[in-house]
Design a protein around this motif. Structure first.
Motif, PDB file in Angstrom:
ATOM      1  N   UNK A  13       0.843  -1.185   0.000  1.00 46.68           N
ATOM      2  CA  UNK A  13       0.000   0.000   0.000  1.00 46.68           C
ATOM      3  C   UNK A  13       0.882   1.238   0.000  1.00 46.68           C
ATOM      4  N   UNK A  14       0.260   2.414  -0.178  1.00 47.55           N
ATOM      5  CA  UNK A  14       1.025   3.647  -0.265  1.00 47.55           C
ATOM      6  C   UNK A  14       1.307   4.062  -1.689  1.00 47.55           C
ATOM      7  N   UNK A  15       0.693   3.390  -2.667  1.00 45.36           N
ATOM      8  CA  UNK A  15       0.891   3.770  -4.067  1.00 45.36           C
ATOM      9  C   UNK A  15       0.382   5.186  -4.319  1.00 45.36           C
ATOM     10  N   UNK A  16      -0.748   5.524  -3.725  1.00 41.50           N
ATOM     11  CA  UNK A  16      -1.336   6.849  -3.947  1.00 41.50           C
ATOM     12  C   UNK A  16      -0.686   7.922  -3.085  1.00 41.50           C
ATOM     13  N   UNK A  17      -0.321   7.563  -1.858  1.00 27.53           N
ATOM     14  CA  UNK A  17       0.329   8.497  -0.935  1.00 27.53           C
ATOM     15  C   UNK A  17       1.031   7.680   0.133  1.00 27.53           C
ATOM     16  N   UNK A  18       2.225   8.073   0.557  1.00 28.24           N
ATOM     17  CA  UNK A  18       2.960   7.308   1.573  1.00 28.24           C
ATOM     18  C   UNK A  18       2.139   7.140   2.857  1.00 28.24           C
ATOM     19  N   UNK A  19       2.289   5.963   3.484  1.00 33.91           N
ATOM     20  CA  UNK A  19       1.558   5.653   4.704  1.00 33.91           C
ATOM     21  C   UNK A  19       2.535   5.137   5.755  1.00 33.91           C
ATOM     22  N   UNK A  20       2.451   5.653   7.005  1.00 40.52           N
ATOM     23  CA  UNK A  20       3.380   5.208   8.049  1.00 40.52           C
ATOM     24  C   UNK A  20       2.972   3.876   8.662  1.00 40.52           C
ATOM     25  N   UNK A  21       3.961   3.163   9.156  1.00 39.09           N
ATOM     26  CA  UNK A  21       3.754   1.914   9.882  1.00 39.09           C
ATOM     27  C   UNK A  21       4.723   1.874  11.049  1.00 39.09           C
ATOM     28  N   UNK A  22       4.235   1.465  12.225  1.00 43.64           N
ATOM     29  CA  UNK A  22       5.065   1.331  13.415  1.00 43.64           C
ATOM     30  C   UNK A  22       5.224  -0.158  13.724  1.00 43.64           C
ATOM     31  N   UNK A  23       6.476  -0.602  13.891  1.00 44.35           N
ATOM     32  CA  UNK A  23       6.729  -2.022  14.127  1.00 44.35           C
ATOM     33  C   UNK A  23       6.168  -2.464  15.469  1.00 44.35           C
ATOM     34  N   UNK A  24       5.623  -3.676  15.460  1.00 49.08           N
ATOM     35  CA  UNK A  24       4.991  -4.238  16.657  1.00 49.08           C
ATOM     36  C   UNK A  24       5.934  -5.151  17.440  1.00 49.08           C
ATOM     37  N   UNK A  25       6.840  -5.823  16.737  1.00 43.11           N
ATOM     38  CA  UNK A  25       7.712  -6.808  17.378  1.00 43.11           C
ATOM     39  C   UNK A  25       9.177  -6.439  17.156  1.00 43.11           C
ATOM     40  N   UNK A  26       9.972  -6.557  18.195  1.00 39.93           N
ATOM     41  CA  UNK A  26      11.412  -6.314  18.053  1.00 39.93           C
ATOM     42  C   UNK A  26      12.083  -7.534  17.438  1.00 39.93           C
ATOM     43  N   UNK A  27      13.148  -7.293  16.687  1.00 44.24           N
ATOM     44  CA  UNK A  27      13.953  -8.406  16.204  1.00 44.24           C
ATOM     45  C   UNK A  27      14.810  -8.939  17.353  1.00 44.24           C
ATOM     46  N   UNK A  28      15.450 -10.085  17.105  1.00 42.82           N
ATOM     47  CA  UNK A  28      16.210 -10.778  18.130  1.00 42.82           C
ATOM     48  C   UNK A  28      17.702 -10.692  17.838  1.00 42.82           C
ATOM     49  N   UNK A  29      18.504 -10.950  18.869  1.00 43.81           N
ATOM     50  CA  UNK A  29      19.956 -11.006  18.677  1.00 43.81           C
ATOM     51  C   UNK A  29      20.350 -12.261  17.913  1.00 43.81           C
ATOM     52  N   UNK A  30      19.613 -13.336  18.131  1.00 43.07           N
ATOM     53  CA  UNK A  30      19.893 -14.613  17.465  1.00 43.07           C
ATOM     54  C   UNK A  30      18.587 -15.192  16.944  1.00 43.07           C
ATOM     55  N   UNK A  31      18.706 -16.104  16.003  1.00 47.65           N
ATOM     56  CA  UNK A  31      17.518 -16.741  15.425  1.00 47.65           C
ATOM     57  C   UNK A  31      16.735 -17.466  16.514  1.00 47.65           C
ATOM     58  N   UNK A  32      15.437 -17.246  16.549  1.00 44.20           N
ATOM     59  CA  UNK A  32      14.593 -17.903  17.549  1.00 44.20           C
ATOM     60  C   UNK A  32      14.580 -19.417  17.386  1.00 44.20           C
ATOM     61  N   UNK A  33      14.909 -19.896  16.201  1.00 42.78           N
ATOM     62  CA  UNK A  33      14.823 -21.317  15.913  1.00 42.78           C
ATOM     63  C   UNK A  33      16.189 -21.994  15.875  1.00 42.78           C
ATOM     64  N   UNK A  34      17.230 -21.244  16.235  1.00 45.25           N
ATOM     65  CA  UNK A  34      18.554 -21.830  16.324  1.00 45.25           C
ATOM     66  C   UNK A  34      19.317 -21.920  15.018  1.00 45.25           C
ATOM     67  N   UNK A  35      18.859 -21.264  13.965  1.00 46.68           N
ATOM     68  CA  UNK A  35      19.575 -21.276  12.688  1.00 46.68           C
ATOM     69  C   UNK A  35      20.751 -20.294  12.745  1.00 46.68           C
TER      70      UNK A  35
END
Length: 476
Positions: A351-373
């Motif tokens: 979305x945002x093709x007609x006009x830019x739209x803001x989004x605020x992140x809900x979840x922080x990223x992690x230091x390491x993969x949650x699944x051990x990869x």
């Protein structure tokens, strides 16, 4: 103990269902969510057996109250499912529901005699589950081509393959993306909050539609907003909504479904049993996401592909990581996942093709993969701080602007890629039967990837551009 990400999503889905008390299952794990105080049974005699058996079981010795057992909703003719209240939904907390667990135990002997399941939790079917789909969307510049890029071909109304996407609805500016010119369906409900910021998951269906259209230009796409409410719905409602989706325009050639739930069982979801039986009698092929729990636990409806009677009816799809050589860290896996397709950091319409739209992140990223990869995965990059992860902290959530395209990851997006490849095969080979096309495509496939040590079929569009991955240590 459920991981932090699951608690964050639980809170978000609970806010979207304020009148439905929810619990985690089973026993404070992150496998699924379900409605407290309620179980499901088939209408008629089986519902009566469930009620009577649970009342008998709920004695003073169990600490549960038999008087709570009663019908909690009207019987329905189409889905054949009744909601039965077995406890006070206000009792307990998110870590589980003793009344529901007691009701399930009470029916074990009766189920043994009947030779089939008589009762079920009322699960939350969601596009999120515990990995949000695989990550949150990231802005992509309009100068960057979608990935997969648009395949060659034109839309022909007389030969176009009918594809129904059951998901969130279409964003208001979706027609600004030329590939979606022939797409129709439901509008996304309330795209932004009161501050004009995009709500989570709202562009999910539009992103999926863009992927189908890119892989298979000769498709008539319809998007139904069945999951407009934070991407979640109760199992008791889901079956009826699936029927509504196909009743609107008739049964399509292909259904692309990027939602589901695990339930700790190997025999499917009671709430969609009637729909699945009718699907089996139709010519439609259901292409369904395997889920983003990084787990081998069956995820429904995708796992119907492992049941003999649905082998040709359902295709379950896992996600490949960005290089296409291995499975993505978040992707569910196991023998019930029949194929894998690119599903990490794809680029499509948002979305945002007609006009830019803001989004605020809900979840922080992690230091390491949650699944051990050990590769730099969507758990870790691109880095952002999310509002749900930092409650009570001083860190400020990151905000971005969307101007049309997004990068996004999840089995949610591998699924429409696979659906598009089947539709494209139908066009190229003038094959009218999507189930036959599925068999032909898999039989001719020569691409494979490695997922948890197993070599699995990989469906890869010719226009998809793999990307190198950064390896932090040896292994994959």
């Amino acid at each position: 103990m459920a991981p932090q990400r699951f608690h964050e999503q639980f809170d978000q889905i609970q806010r979207s269902m304020p009148d439905v008390p929810l619990a985690m299952g089973p026993d404070d794990s992150s496998e699924f969510m379900y409605e407290k105080g309620v179980v499901l049974a088939r209408d008629g005699e089986e519902a009566r057996v469930v009620e009577d058996t649970v009342r008998t079981h709920f004695t003073a010795a169990t600490g549960l109250v038999a008087d709570h057992v009663r019908r909690a909703g009207p019987e329905t003719n189409r889905t054949g499912i009744t909601r039965i209240q077995v406890g006070d939904p206000g009792h307990g907390d998110r870590r589980g529901d003793r009344a529901v667990a007691g009701a399930l135990r009470a029916l074990r002997e009766a189920e043994g005699r009947a030779g089939r399941r008589l009762v079920s939790r009322n699960h939350v079917v969601s596009i999120a589950v515990n990995a949000c789909p695989g990550d949150e969307p990231v802005p992509a510049p309009l100068t960057q081509r979608p990935n997969p890029a648009a395949a060659e071909g034109v839309h022909d109304a007389d030969t176009a393959v009918g594809v129904l996407v059951i998901d969130t609805g279409l964003m208001h500016d979706y027609r600004s993306y030329p590939l979606l010119a022939h797409t129709q369906g439901d509008a996304q409900v309330k795209e932004t909050d009161d501050q004009g910021i995009l709500q989570q998951y709202v562009g999910h269906g539009t992103f999926i539609a863009g992927l189908v259209a890119a892989v298979a230009p000769n498709t008539d796409l319809t998007v139904r907003g069945t999951l407009n409410d934070a991407g979640a719905i109760l199992e008791s409602d889901f079956g009826a909504k699936l029927f509504e989706a196909v009743d609107e325009n008739g049964w399509p050639d292909i259904i692309s479904l990027s939602a589901g739930t695990s339930n700790g069982r190997t025999d499917g979801l009671l709430g969609v049993d009637a729909f699945m039986q009718e699907l089996r009698e139709q010519g439609t092929l259901l292409v369904a996401a395997a889920g983003n729990n990084g787990s081998a636990t069956p995820f429904w409806p995708a796992a119907y592909a492992s049941l003999p009677e649905y082998e040709d009816v359902v295709l379950s799809v896992g996600a490949l990581r960005a290089d296409g050589e291995f499975g993505a860290c978040f992707s569910n896996h196991g023998s019930w996942v029949k194929v894998y397709a690119p599903g990490e950091r794809l680029t499509s319409s948002f979305t945002g093709f007609d006009a830019p739209v803001p989004y605020v992140y809900q979840h922080s990223t992690y230091e390491a993969c949650r699944y051990g990869f050990t590769y730099v995965c969507t758990c870790q990059a691109p880095r952002h701080t999310g509002v749900l992860s930092e409650q009570g902290a001083t860190a400020k959530a990151d905000q971005v602007m969307f101007e049309g395209f997004a990068h996004w990851s999840g089995t949610s997006f591998a699924t429409p890629v696979a659906a598009g490849l089947i539709a494209s095969h139908m066009t190229a080979h003038k094959e009218a039967d999507p189930r036959v096309a599925r068999r032909q495509l898999l039989a001719a496939n020569t691409e494979f990837a490695e997922v948890r040590g197993a070599h699995v079929p990989a469906l890869v569009p010719p226009t998809w551009r793999p990307a190198p991955v950064v390896q932090l240590a040896s292994g994959a």
